[in-house]
Design a protein around this motif. Structure first.
Motif, PDB file in Angstrom:
ATOM      1  N   SER A  26      22.943  25.489 -17.978  1.00 58.42           N
ATOM      2  CA  SER A  26      22.447  24.698 -16.857  1.00 58.42           C
ATOM      3  C   SER A  26      23.236  23.395 -16.853  1.00 58.42           C
ATOM      4  CB  SER A  26      20.949  24.420 -17.024  1.00 58.42           C
ATOM      5  OG  SER A  26      20.505  23.588 -15.984  1.00 58.42           O
TER       6      SER A  26
ATOM      7  N   GLU B   1      13.611  20.498 -15.577  1.00 59.52           N
ATOM      8  CA  GLU B   1      13.888  21.367 -16.724  1.00 59.52           C
ATOM      9  C   GLU B   1      13.245  20.817 -17.998  1.00 59.52           C
ATOM     10  OE1 GLU B   1      18.197  23.282 -15.467  1.00 59.52           O
ATOM     11  OE2 GLU B   1      18.150  21.489 -16.723  1.00 59.52           O
TER      12      GLU B   1
ATOM     13  N   PHE C 165      14.934  27.588 -17.297  1.00 61.38           N
ATOM     14  CA  PHE C 165      16.325  27.591 -16.835  1.00 61.38           C
ATOM     15  C   PHE C 165      16.620  28.755 -15.893  1.00 61.38           C
ATOM     16  CE2 PHE C 165      16.401  25.553 -21.094  1.00 61.38           C
ATOM     17  CZ  PHE C 165      16.802  24.291 -20.703  1.00 61.38           C
TER      18      PHE C 165
ATOM     19  N   LYS D 295      17.743  30.944 -13.128  1.00 64.65           N
ATOM     20  CA  LYS D 295      18.826  30.774 -12.168  1.00 64.65           C
ATOM     21  C   LYS D 295      18.318  31.146 -10.773  1.00 64.65           C
ATOM     22  CE  LYS D 295      22.615  31.336 -15.339  1.00 64.65           C
ATOM     23  NZ  LYS D 295      22.261  30.246 -16.173  1.00 64.65           N
TER      24      LYS D 295
END
Length: 141
Positions: A66, A77, A137, A139
């Motif tokens: 990331s 995050e 994390f 995506k």
């Protein structure tokens, strides 16, 4: 071989840095138990805080790649990472005590509670991967 490494790079990196995080956790735990306190819960808590700090940076940069350091992304995050780690941290702190009371209080290499600590570490590693992959994390498609 290169294809296998490429295909499983994330898992391999997670195992490498998960192992490093576990090493950091154990190292701090042993130092705490041997030099600072005989309270295993306190030793576990201190080890957890230091290991989680190490884990956030390595997971963000090297495992889940990331790359964004935009304030909103990084804070999101970090908050999700900490929330997930608090959940598994509770397990890591209290599971050994539960296992101690169930009779898994064995000493290995002179480290009191090592058997229970090892079982808790395995459970925590698996849960941390799942939470990081699916929540922290994730995506965007």
């Amino acid at each position: 071989m290169k294809e296998l490494i490429k295909k499983y790079k994330e898992v391999l990196m997670y195992l490498i840095f998960g192992g490093a995080t576990t090493f950091v956790n154990w190292l701090v735990y042993v130092v705490m138990v041997k030099a600072v306190t005989d309270n295993l819960t306190v030793a576990n808590a201190v080890a957890w805080v230091i290991a989680v700090s190490f884990a956030f940076v390595t997971n963000k940069l090297f495992v889940f790649e990331s790359k964004s350091w935009k304030v909103g992304t990084a804070i999101s995050e970090f908050v999700k990472f900490i929330a997930a780690r608090v959940a598994t941290g509770v397990i890591d702190i209290f599971l050994p005590s539960l296992l101690f009371s169930a009779g898994l209080d064995g000493t290995v290499l002179g480290i009191e509670g090592a058997v229970a600590k090892a079982i808790a570490s395995i459970v925590v590693i698996i849960l941390n991967y799942v939470f990081s992959k699916l929540i922290v994390f994730r995506k965007k498609k």
